[in-house]
Design an enzyme around this catalytic site. Sequence first.
Site, PDB file in Angstrom:
ATOM      1  N   PRO A  93       0.835  -1.519  -0.056  1.00 47.60           N
ATOM      2  CA  PRO A  93      -0.267   0.179   0.084  1.00 47.60           C
ATOM      3  C   PRO A  93       0.468   1.405  -0.005  1.00 47.60           C
ATOM      4  O   PRO A  93      -0.044   2.610  -0.274  1.00 47.60           O
ATOM      5  CB  PRO A  93      -0.617  -0.492   1.274  1.00 47.60           C
ATOM      6  CG  PRO A  93      -0.500  -1.215   2.433  1.00 47.60           C
ATOM      7  CD  PRO A  93       0.495  -2.444   1.141  1.00 47.60           C
ATOM      8  N   GLU A 112       3.382  -6.932   7.938  1.00 46.83           N
ATOM      9  CA  GLU A 112       3.844  -5.531   8.108  1.00 46.83           C
ATOM     10  C   GLU A 112       4.770  -5.155   6.788  1.00 46.83           C
ATOM     11  O   GLU A 112       5.360  -4.119   6.617  1.00 46.83           O
ATOM     12  CB  GLU A 112       4.373  -5.287   9.000  1.00 46.83           C
ATOM     13  CG  GLU A 112       3.234  -5.628  10.154  1.00 46.83           C
ATOM     14  CD  GLU A 112       2.463  -4.197  10.294  1.00 46.83           C
ATOM     15  OE1 GLU A 112       2.094  -3.539   9.276  1.00 46.83           O
ATOM     16  OE2 GLU A 112       1.330  -4.816  10.140  1.00 46.83           O
ATOM     17  N   ARG A 135      -4.248  -8.196 -20.544  1.00 45.38           N
ATOM     18  CA  ARG A 135      -4.835  -8.694 -21.320  1.00 45.38           C
ATOM     19  C   ARG A 135      -4.783  -7.393 -22.483  1.00 45.38           C
ATOM     20  O   ARG A 135      -4.942  -7.236 -23.784  1.00 45.38           O
ATOM     21  CB  ARG A 135      -6.103  -7.602 -21.029  1.00 45.38           C
ATOM     22  CG  ARG A 135      -6.059  -6.397 -20.010  1.00 45.38           C
ATOM     23  CD  ARG A 135      -7.202  -6.338 -19.840  1.00 45.38           C
ATOM     24  NE  ARG A 135      -8.952  -5.447 -20.509  1.00 45.38           N
ATOM     25  CZ  ARG A 135      -8.151  -4.501 -20.982  1.00 45.38           C
ATOM     26  NH1 ARG A 135      -7.361  -3.516 -20.330  1.00 45.38           N
ATOM     27  NH2 ARG A 135      -9.547  -4.313 -21.833  1.00 45.38           N
ATOM     28  N   ASP A 188     -10.305   1.382 -24.252  1.00 45.29           N
ATOM     29  CA  ASP A 188     -10.340   1.489 -22.601  1.00 45.29           C
ATOM     30  C   ASP A 188     -10.151   3.117 -22.513  1.00 45.29           C
ATOM     31  O   ASP A 188     -10.006   3.525 -22.335  1.00 45.29           O
ATOM     32  CB  ASP A 188      -9.487   1.083 -21.595  1.00 45.29           C
ATOM     33  CG  ASP A 188      -9.449  -0.343 -21.858  1.00 45.29           C
ATOM     34  OD1 ASP A 188     -10.257  -1.148 -22.634  1.00 45.29           O
ATOM     35  OD2 ASP A 188      -8.358  -0.862 -22.215  1.00 45.29           O
TER      36      ASP A 188
HETATM   37  N1  ADE Z   1      -0.841  -4.756  -0.116  1.00 43.44           N
HETATM   38  C1  ADE Z   1      -1.630  -4.173   1.002  1.00 43.44           C
HETATM   39  N2  ADE Z   1      -2.239  -3.456   0.331  1.00 43.44           N
HETATM   40  C2  ADE Z   1      -2.285  -2.829  -1.273  1.00 43.44           C
HETATM   41  C3  ADE Z   1      -2.801  -2.373  -2.100  1.00 43.44           C
HETATM   42  N3  ADE Z   1      -3.380  -1.678  -1.316  1.00 43.44           N
HETATM   43  N4  ADE Z   1      -2.133  -2.551  -3.279  1.00 43.44           N
HETATM   44  C4  ADE Z   1      -0.825  -3.262  -3.157  1.00 43.44           C
HETATM   45  N5  ADE Z   1      -0.617  -4.240  -2.258  1.00 43.44           N
HETATM   46  C5  ADE Z   1      -0.955  -4.400  -1.056  1.00 43.44           C
END
Ligand code: ADE
Length: 263
Positions: free
Chosen positions: A90, A117, A159, A174
């Site tokens: 994230p 984590e 794709r 797209d």
């Molecule tokens: N791992 C946990 N959350 C994630 C996200 N939003 N994007 C990529 N990998 C992740």
Amino acid sequence: MRLDIISIFPEYFAPLDVSLIGKARERGTLDVRVHQLRDWAHDVHKTVDDTPYGGGPGMVMKPEVWGEAIDTVIGAPGEAPPPRMIVPTPSGRPFTQELAQELAGEPWLLFACGRYEGIDSRVMAEYSARLRVDEVSIGDYVLAGGEVAVLVMVEAVGRLLPGVLGNAQSAVDDSFAPGSMRNLVEGPVYTKPPVWRGHEVPAVLLSGHHGNVARWRRDEAIRRTVRNRPELAAALDPETLDKHDRKLLEELSFRLQPEDMAN
Ligand code: ADE
């Protein structure tokens, strides 16, 4: 294209046997190899994580296990051009259609799925010296691990490979693809019957007038972009807007920069 995926949950990748990606694998367009990270853990419990230095909640994935796994998958230095490595997290750079296009041009991708984590940061530092390493996020929310993010990225990249989509124009049309509709999301679509539960298909789509259809589609794309993605609409390049577009934006009370409205 070759894709290697290292994860403690190889079962997550069963969907890659299905549909477009499954067919691309059967044809050999995509060579997907999924690896169990624990195969490179040596203790009886096949441990892949440990407590974080500095304290705090959760566990961190151990660098030694990841190092052995990645070394094995990429082979000896100089054997073949190494893969580009993608680490879903994230805290990574955003995954976009542009990045998907870029990755679709690579011959070999290696996805390293973290859980808990995350992976000890020295793993990314170590391989950054040898490969291109990108930490990538698929959106501003936190998943339980990188596996689902990798499924998303593999589908978006897969794709785009030549011969994977039945109709190559689909990828060109797209939302977010480069071109005249760039930065507009796609408008609504319809098929037969012409009336369903009293809802009529917009008459222009039945008219056979290609120019009017194209204009209507663009108007609908602009309306939907303003409604659902105002931040994309605000970033529209005035150079790509004609008089009709500007009038529509005005009707929608969507204001571009005043100097742009003057053109
Ligand atoms: N791992 C946990 N959350 C994630 C996200 N939003 N994007 C990529 N990998 C992740």
